[in-house]
Design an enzyme around this catalytic site. Structure first.
Site, PDB file in Angstrom:
ATOM      1  N   ARG A 164     -38.682 -38.806  -7.800  1.00 47.13           N
ATOM      2  CA  ARG A 164     -37.862 -37.820  -7.142  1.00 47.13           C
ATOM      3  C   ARG A 164     -37.276 -37.014  -8.275  1.00 47.13           C
ATOM      4  O   ARG A 164     -36.848 -37.221  -9.383  1.00 47.13           O
ATOM      5  CB  ARG A 164     -36.628 -38.766  -6.574  1.00 47.13           C
ATOM      6  N   ARG A 182     -37.932 -33.712  -0.814  1.00 47.02           N
ATOM      7  CA  ARG A 182     -38.019 -34.724  -1.956  1.00 47.02           C
ATOM      8  C   ARG A 182     -38.977 -35.760  -1.519  1.00 47.02           C
ATOM      9  O   ARG A 182     -39.104 -36.106  -0.277  1.00 47.02           O
ATOM     10  CB  ARG A 182     -36.609 -35.419  -1.993  1.00 47.02           C
ATOM     11  N   ASP A 186     -35.518 -40.350  -0.717  1.00 50.77           N
ATOM     12  CA  ASP A 186     -34.035 -40.327  -0.750  1.00 50.77           C
ATOM     13  C   ASP A 186     -33.476 -41.332  -0.039  1.00 50.77           C
ATOM     14  O   ASP A 186     -33.981 -42.036   0.986  1.00 50.77           O
ATOM     15  CB  ASP A 186     -33.543 -38.886  -0.006  1.00 50.77           C
ATOM     16  N   ASP A 227     -29.881 -43.390   0.562  1.00 53.46           N
ATOM     17  CA  ASP A 227     -28.395 -43.362   0.632  1.00 53.46           C
ATOM     18  C   ASP A 227     -27.759 -44.795   1.043  1.00 53.46           C
ATOM     19  O   ASP A 227     -28.153 -45.094   2.061  1.00 53.46           O
ATOM     20  CB  ASP A 227     -28.028 -42.175   1.556  1.00 53.46           C
TER      21      ASP A 227
END
Length: 179
Positions: free
Chosen positions: A82, A91, A94, A96
């Protein structure tokens, strides 16, 4: 008592499914993956001139603090290639943190972390507006309550306006457990 983190994973570069599966394996360094949603193909939002994403949601049991988990996640993203070149841009991976549950209150209710710092905001500040987050999360945790809005994930998903195309493309890669 271990913590419970709900995560969102996404990829739109290269072999998206392989990236998600690799990230799931690497998350084992942070704890135990309890549930994984199906994989969903989703249109990009905000910066729309990029390939579609493959997304999923994960329930991760961990002994790490939110800050430690964020450090682990950033390390995984970096190891997987990344590069933060363009905000909201393409990307390889990712990850989160959406919601972080640290235990139970004296009444037995989940005790969620609410954090708003420069480094880390929990719950994720835009999760309630994103079908690509709520659709997979509702699959594995429909009755989890958002700690700020005090609505379930299912209620937040059902309140979204039309749009934001999301379609399930692959069943869950692991058995799921509903919370």
């Amino acid at each position: 008592m271990p913590n419970l983190a709900y995560l969102s994973l996404g990829s739109n570069v290269g072999d998206r499914e392989a990236h998600l599966r690799d990230a799931l394996t690497r998350l084992g360094a942070a704890g135990r993956v309890l549930a994984v949603s199906s994989f969903y193909e989703t249109e990009p939002v905000e910066f729309t001139r990029q390939p579609w994403f493959l997304n999923c949601a994960v329930a991760l049991e961990t002994r790490q603090t939110p800050q430690q988990l964020m450090t682990t996640i950033l390390g995984i993203e970096e190891e997987m290639g990344r590069r933060r070149v363009q905000k909201k841009g393409p990307r390889s991976i990712d990850i989160d943190i959406l919601i972080f549950v640290t235990g139970e209150t004296v009444t037995g209710e989940p005790e969620e972390t609410v954090s708003d710092s420069k480094e880390l905001t929990i719950p994720h500040p835009a999760m309630h507006q994103r079908r690509f987050v709520l659709e997979p999360l509702a699959e594995i945790a429909p009755d989890v309550v958002h700690p700020v809005f005090r609505k379930t994930i299912r209620e937040l998903r059902d309140a979204l306006p039309e749009g934001q195309l999301v379609r399930r493309v692959r069943e869950s890669p692991r058995p799921t457990t509903n919370d």
